[in-house]
Scaffold this active site. Structure first.
Site, PDB file in Angstrom:
ATOM      1  N   GLU A 244     147.929  77.727  71.455  1.00  0.00           N
ATOM      2  CA  GLU A 244     147.297  77.946  72.759  1.00  0.00           C
ATOM      3  C   GLU A 244     148.198  77.365  73.825  1.00  0.00           C
ATOM      4  OE1 GLU A 244     143.274  76.450  72.687  1.00  0.00           O
ATOM      5  OE2 GLU A 244     143.028  77.365  70.715  1.00  0.00           O
TER       6      GLU A 244
ATOM      7  N   ASP B  75     138.760  69.501  81.570  1.00  0.00           N
ATOM      8  CA  ASP B  75     139.774  68.707  80.884  1.00  0.00           C
ATOM      9  C   ASP B  75     139.718  67.223  81.196  1.00  0.00           C
ATOM     10  OD1 ASP B  75     141.275  70.588  79.273  1.00  0.00           O
ATOM     11  OD2 ASP B  75     141.749  71.553  81.179  1.00  0.00           O
TER      12      ASP B  75
END
Ligand SMILES: Cc1ncc(COP(=O)(O)O)c(C=O)c1O
Lengths: 268, 388
Positions: free
Chosen positions: A46, A57
């Site tokens: 990814e 995140d």
């Protein structure tokens, strides 16, 4: 195309996917990181598109994204870096990023570029199911791009079914109620993993967020096809060693668990 | 001005990670019914009256009216408890959070006004409160940090990104992802994913509801010719516009923070410079690079220092139903000092932006102009001091 489908159909044992942020640690490391991960036996990669405001995140991926942006990374540049990647590796590649990046790049142009360089799928955490379905699904499909949607422990069964129906490639099981990089105790999540397994989804299941070592990888993959490691890998890149050494060392530290699992499976 | 399926035209929506879906969906399913219930309305209205001090006066400013040769009314949101309009929203949301069975509140703050209003509502309701505030803003707005702490809230420094309001908002959203079950996020403006913009607008709409009644009483006509308000995210502005939208009579004037000037590179004039995109879960105009990276804005007023704008304002501007203008730091400071000297009212630097617009347009002699004075300027003394 569709290396993703092939991977899930043919792979024996658990799938290890590694996430890294494009443009980190150095602006032009993208190809090297991909090739090194491939060489060390990682199954799926990814590639994170750095964004100034990554809502899902934690601190490690945030900081790597900021560093990448400071290095001069852009989505435009990422596609240039990936231009010849398919002449060098067939490992499945997935782009992960936030929808604003794609909007500014141009949604159709983005799909076109993905098809051109050989991207297999995308993970766009803030592109919600309904909006994707109504507005972009046809476009993504036209370019053969898998859209991988997320599920988390709070997601209702009804919604999981919808997500499974709209997702392609795999579904992304967020390991716990958390942003990336939190190391919550995964043994508390057994009920969740089992519940999802029992649902017998159409798509393979990959667990991500907070997988950080062989033990958590092992744990996360007991009920699923594989797991994704991001923050822990990015953290390992801050070592002083060469990229090759760091990547080999990190992947080995996880592969240990994979091999043990494989042997255990063989014995069965 | 209600959104349709969460959108105002093409703006708004809920562009959120799946992890937030259950929380936001719960709110979306419940908010309207709860807000409409008699029990909620009774408690909300009583608290606005007895605790917040509403209705706030609509004050005819004779001095400004003479100077600008028109009829200027000031809506005195500065006289609210805690000194700004922000508390209209936090009281509404805390009552909602209680009815949803939440035990803990999180919030973001820039200038600290919303943080103080949230900490206040939490103290009142007996809820735990954590406020995220950019490290830079903690320095700039120290007195409000102390106020929040005195009120029993925990102030958590946001150290990511540019360490200001947008980053504090990111941190609050991340915290909500980490604690989806027992926590309610009280967002401070008409921003964020649906249903926040609509919910906050409804709580702030009390401002224009009162203006209507007050104008009717004062001049016999409930609709003004112009309403002027500053816009950061846009909550005081939408509150002041709400009941005048589409009445065919009232010009809605939203004043953005021009910073050092719209073309200076140091500005927060989102509508003037922004492009369509997604910020904090909402499709709207935002200041960003070609690559879609969100740009840090600049304004002398921490409360207007936001790179986006509420989707309802994006819609009003895009559809021509409203007018968006900007004034510079310097013009705002001048207007703030001017009001202090001419009326004995020290306005918040945010509100001073709305006042500064009086210099920019010549209003008719018989026009009725309402300026929303969103807050008081005590928190800004350190900044004002540099200019007097
Ligand atoms: C007094 C005052 N006015 C205006 C604003 C800007 O917010 P909004 O545009 O949501 O009214 C703030 C924000 O802190 C404020 O404190």
């Amino acid at each position: 195309m569709n290396q993703l489908k092939e991977l899930f159909e043919n792979k024996e044992g658990k799938i290890l996917s590694i996430y890294f942020t494009a443009g980190f640690p150095e602006l032009n490391d993208t190809e090297k990181i991909i090739l090194e991960l491939d060489r060390n036996g990682v199954d799926l990669i990814e590639i994170g598109i750095p964004f100034s405001d990554p809502l899902a995140d934690g601190p490690i991926i945030q900081a790597s994204g900021q560093q990448a942006l400071d290095n001069g990374m852009t989505l435009e540049l990422l596609f240039q870096q990936l231009k010849n990647i398919r002449s060098k590796t067939q490992i499945p590649l997935v782009l992960m990023g936030y929808f604003n990046s794609i909007m500014q790049f141009g949604e159709e142009r983005f799909c076109q570029k993905c098809a051109e360089v050989g991207i297999d799928g995308v993970i766009l955490p803030d592109l919600p199911l309904e909006f994707y379905q109504d507005t972009y699904k046809a476009l993504f499909e036209q370019y053969g791009l898998n859209n991988i949607l997320l599920i988390n422990p709070q997601t209702s069964e009804e919604r999981i079914r919808k997500i499974d129906a709209v997702s392609s490639g795999f579904v992304y099981l967020v390991s716990s109620n958390s942003i990336t990089g939190s190391n919550k105790d995964l043994s508390l999540q057994n009920e969740y993993f089992e519940r999802i397994k029992k649902m017998e989804l159409n798509n393979p299941k990959m667990v991500g967020f907070g997988i950080h070592d062989a033990k958590s990888f092992d744990h996360a993959t007991k009920q699923t096809e594989g797991a994704i490691i991001g923050s822990a890998f990015i953290k390992s890149l801050s070592d002083r060693a060469t990229l090759e050494t760091k990547i080999e060392k990190f992947v080995k530290s996880i592969q240990g668990a994979k091999n043990i699992l494989k042997e255990a499976n063989l014995e069965l | 001005m209600q959104p349709t399926n969460g959108f105002y035209g093409e703006f708004g929506g809920a562009f959120i990670p799946e992890m937030l879906y259950p929380n936001v969906n719960e709110l979306e399913n419940e908010y309207q019914e709860i807000i409409n219930s008699e029990d909620f309305q009774d408690e909300f209205r009583n608290l606005l009256r007895d605790y917040v001090g509403r209705p706030t006066p609509l004050y005819f400013s004779k001095n400004l009216s003479e100077i600008y040769q028109t009829n200027i009314f000031l809506k005195r949101e500065d006289l609210n408890h805690t000194g700004a309009h922000k508390i209209n929203n936090t009281i509404g949301q805390i009552l909602l959070a209680k009815r949803l069975g939440k035990q803990r509140i999180i919030a973001e703050t820039g200038a600290g006004q919303h943080g103080v209003a949230t900490a206040t509502a939490c103290a009142l309701a007996g809820m735990k409160c954590s406020v995220f505030m950019g490290e830079v803003d903690i320095q700039r707005q120290a007195p409000n940090v102390k106020r929040m702490e005195l009120l029993g809230a925990e102030v958590i420094p946001a150290t990511s990104g540019s360490k200001t309001l947008k980053d504090a908002t990111n941190e609050a959203i991340r915290e909500w992802i980490n604690n989806p079950v027992d926590t309610h996020y009280i967002i401070g403006s008409v921003v964020g994913p649906h249903p926040y913009p609509d919910m906050v607008a409804q709580f702030q709409s009390v401002i224009s509801e009162e203006i209507k009644v007050q104008l009717k009483e004062l001049i016999g006509n409930e609709n003004p010719d112009h309403v002027i308000a500053c816009v950061g995210g846009g909550s005081n502005a939408i509150g002041a516009f709400y009941h005048f939208i589409d009445n065919g009579q009232t010009n809605l004037i939203a004043v953005e923070a021009g910073g050092l000037g719209v073309d200076s590179g140091k500005t927060a004039a989102t509508i003037a410079l922004g492009k369509k995109g997604i910020i904090h879960g909402s499709k709207t105009f935002l200041m960003q690079t070609n690559d879609g990276q969100i740009v840090e804005p600049h304004s002398i007023s921490a409360g207007l220092d936001y790179p986006g704008i509420g989707p309802v304002h994006a819609y009003l501007a895009d559809s021509g139903k409203g007018k968006v203008v900007s004034v510079t730091d310097e013009e705002a400071i001048k207007a703030g000092i001017f009001l202090s000297r001419k009326e004995g009212i020290i306005p918040a630097l945010e509100s001073a932006h709305a006042l500064a617009y009086l210099e920019k347009e010549k209003f008719g002699k018989d026009d009725i102009v309402v300026v929303n004075l969103s807050g008081r300027g005590d928190k800004d003394l350190a900044t004002y001091q540099k200019y007097i």
